[in-house]
Motif scaffolding. Structure first.
Motif, mmCIF file in Angstrom:
data_model
loop_
_atom_site.group_PDB
_atom_site.id
_atom_site.type_symbol
_atom_site.label_atom_id
_atom_site.label_comp_id
_atom_site.label_asym_id
_atom_site.label_seq_id
_atom_site.Cartn_x
_atom_site.Cartn_y
_atom_site.Cartn_z
ATOM 1 N N HIS A 58 0.214 38.173 100.900
ATOM 2 C CA HIS A 58 1.077 38.868 101.586
ATOM 3 C C HIS A 58 0.896 40.080 101.275
ATOM 4 O O HIS A 58 0.774 41.113 102.066
ATOM 5 N N LYS A 59 1.115 40.407 100.019
ATOM 6 C CA LYS A 59 1.131 42.151 99.417
ATOM 7 C C LYS A 59 -0.421 42.570 99.564
ATOM 8 O O LYS A 59 -0.417 43.630 99.671
ATOM 9 N N SER A 60 -1.385 41.627 99.521
ATOM 10 C CA SER A 60 -2.743 42.167 99.616
ATOM 11 C C SER A 60 -3.001 42.649 100.980
ATOM 12 O O SER A 60 -3.676 43.603 101.014
ATOM 13 N N VAL A 61 -2.494 41.904 101.887
ATOM 14 C CA VAL A 61 -2.730 42.300 103.559
ATOM 15 C C VAL A 61 -1.820 43.756 103.509
ATOM 16 O O VAL A 61 -2.402 44.604 104.250
ATOM 17 N N GLU A 66 -2.109 49.669 104.017
ATOM 18 C CA GLU A 66 -1.502 50.995 103.163
ATOM 19 C C GLU A 66 -2.880 51.727 102.999
ATOM 20 O O GLU A 66 -2.920 52.887 103.026
ATOM 21 N N ILE A 67 -3.922 51.098 102.424
ATOM 22 C CA ILE A 67 -5.307 51.739 102.137
ATOM 23 C C ILE A 67 -5.976 52.434 103.398
ATOM 24 O O ILE A 67 -6.303 53.491 103.707
ATOM 25 N N ARG A 71 -6.808 55.947 104.568
ATOM 26 C CA ARG A 71 -8.092 56.550 104.761
ATOM 27 C C ARG A 71 -7.985 57.376 106.257
ATOM 28 O O ARG A 71 -8.815 58.286 106.386
ATOM 29 N N ASP A 72 -7.184 56.881 107.116
ATOM 30 C CA ASP A 72 -7.064 57.593 108.398
ATOM 31 C C ASP A 72 -6.775 59.034 108.446
ATOM 32 O O ASP A 72 -6.958 59.847 109.347
#
Length: 73
Positions: A58-61, A66-67, A71-72
């Motif tokens: 869940h946290k990795s998703v 967030e990453i 980037r956007d």
């Protein structure tokens, strides 16, 4: 015979010197060993954090989102 005696004597001297050196070195009071122990402890803590981040799906998703959001920008 003399050569043999000299060789045996030098062998005993070398063993005696190495035994004295080994007895005088204590890793408990060595500042370099203490620094390395602290560094290993810190590295283990970092590895635990990384394992937690990787295994928690869940946290990795959320981290991926967030990453991508950063980037956007």
């Amino acid at each position: 015979m003399i050569v043999l005696i000299v060789m045996v004597t030098s062998l005993f001297k070398a063993r005696h010197r190495s035994a004295r050196r080994g007895a005088g070195v204590s890793l408990v009071n060595d500042p370099e060993a203490a620094r390395l122990r602290d560094e290993v402890k810190q590295m283990k803590e970092r590895i635990q954090v990384l394992e937690r981040v990787i295994t928690d799906n869940h946290k990795s998703v959320d981290l991926d989102r967030e990453i991508e959001r950063l980037r956007d920008r």
